[in-house]
Design an enzyme around this catalytic site. Structure first.
Site, PDB file in Angstrom:
ATOM      1  N   VAL A  20       0.856  -1.180   0.000  1.00 19.68           N
ATOM      2  CA  VAL A  20       0.000   0.000   0.000  1.00 19.68           C
ATOM      3  C   VAL A  20       0.894   1.232   0.000  1.00 19.68           C
ATOM      4  O   VAL A  20       1.780   1.366   0.854  1.00 19.68           O
ATOM      5  CB  VAL A  20      -0.931   0.017   1.227  1.00 19.68           C
ATOM      6  N   ALA A 214       4.255   8.224   2.758  1.00 24.00           N
ATOM      7  CA  ALA A 214       4.809   7.769   1.488  1.00 24.00           C
ATOM      8  C   ALA A 214       6.259   7.317   1.653  1.00 24.00           C
ATOM      9  O   ALA A 214       6.982   7.778   2.531  1.00 24.00           O
ATOM     10  CB  ALA A 214       4.729   8.900   0.451  1.00 24.00           C
ATOM     11  N   ASN A 215       6.662   6.374   0.766  1.00 26.15           N
ATOM     12  CA  ASN A 215       8.035   5.865   0.706  1.00 26.15           C
ATOM     13  C   ASN A 215       8.477   5.187   1.994  1.00 26.15           C
ATOM     14  O   ASN A 215       9.652   5.111   2.297  1.00 26.15           O
ATOM     15  CB  ASN A 215       9.013   7.003   0.352  1.00 26.15           C
ATOM     16  N   ARG A 216       7.499   4.695   2.745  1.00 24.18           N
ATOM     17  CA  ARG A 216       7.763   4.028   4.022  1.00 24.18           C
ATOM     18  C   ARG A 216       8.454   4.935   5.037  1.00 24.18           C
ATOM     19  O   ARG A 216       9.084   4.453   5.992  1.00 24.18           O
ATOM     20  CB  ARG A 216       8.591   2.743   3.825  1.00 24.18           C
ATOM     21  N   MET A 217       8.336   6.247   4.844  1.00 22.11           N
ATOM     22  CA  MET A 217       8.887   7.195   5.804  1.00 22.11           C
ATOM     23  C   MET A 217       7.786   7.564   6.796  1.00 22.11           C
ATOM     24  O   MET A 217       7.328   8.718   6.884  1.00 22.11           O
ATOM     25  CB  MET A 217       9.436   8.430   5.084  1.00 22.11           C
TER      26      MET A 217
END
Length: 237
Positions: A20, A214-217
């Site tokens: 996701v 977003a971007n796993r941040m």
């Protein structure tokens, strides 16, 4: 930790592709309402965990998240191995997180032996989760009675009928136990609290709030008790 296995571990490509992508703050897909767009920051828990926890639970209810008060409760068994299951939170207060169970169940016996638990609230549709960790204790019979009165009659009967966590020969046997209990109490007689059933309170020592980005941040903020006061830090994702 066990030694590295010699046989190869296979990564399933279909599972590896499941992902996701959490939106950036302010994007249309994230804009459920203004409150949910706010970036999670240490300041949100400056006065402790409870206010934000209540707000996030309310947000989950308003967003029609499935079972918004469900939490994954983790305990440790007699071998020192972790075990988890989903239960329903029935109370949030300065004292902690409250749930109810059969005191003869696996989870209750494990908590009696190792009185410390972790509970994970997950609201995937809101890209949020909260992990509560702390010591546990049984609540008073008065608190249990107060909640018991709110339970549907069928749930009250089920608490008497089920020997929770014990083996049963078949579904038919389980259904018969419920019929026997229903016959014992009749159609409208008051059903008392079973002597082996009641509430368990998790007194938080650590509460971590997670917000998908977003971007796993992702945003992670953990608050813990230090010298009797709540102290918060931001953690890297």
């Amino acid at each position: 930790m066990s030694k590295e296995r010699q046989d190869p571990v296979v990564v399933n490509s279909e599972l590896a592709a499941m992902r996701v992508g959490y939106p950036q703050p302010g994007s249309e897909s994230e804009a459920v309402h203004d409150r949910m767009r706010v970036e999670l920051d240490v300041s949100a828990v400056a006065d402790g965990w409870l206010s934000l926890m209540r707000q996030w639970l309310l947000d989950a209810v308003e967003a029609d998240a499935p079972e918004p008060n469900a939490m994954t409760l983790s305990t440790v068994d007699e071998h020192g191995h972790p075990t988890s299951r989903t239960v329903l939170c029935k109370g949030l207060s300065e004292d902690g997180v409250l749930f109810f169970t059969n005191y003869r169940s696996d989870k209750a016996r494990q908590l009696d032996a190792h009185p410390y638990a972790s509970a994970n609230f997950t609201w995937l549709t809101l890209a949020r989760q909260v992990v509560v960790r702390g010591a546990v204790e049984h609540v008073s019979p008065q608190v249990t009675q107060e909640y018991w009165r709110t339970r549907p009659r069928g749930s009250q009967l089920g608490a008497w009928a089920s020997h929770q966590s014990q083996p049963v020969e078949s579904r038919a046997v389980l259904d018969e136990q419920l019929r026997e209990v229903a016959a014992r109490f009749g159609v409208d007689g008051e059903i008392p609290v079973p002597p082996h059933w009641g509430g368990i309170l998790i007194r938080p020592e650590s509460v971590e709030f997670w917000q998908g980005r977003a971007n796993r941040m992702h945003n992670r903020v953990r608050t813990t008790v230090v010298d009797g006061q709540w102290s918060a830090v931001r953690l890297q994702p």
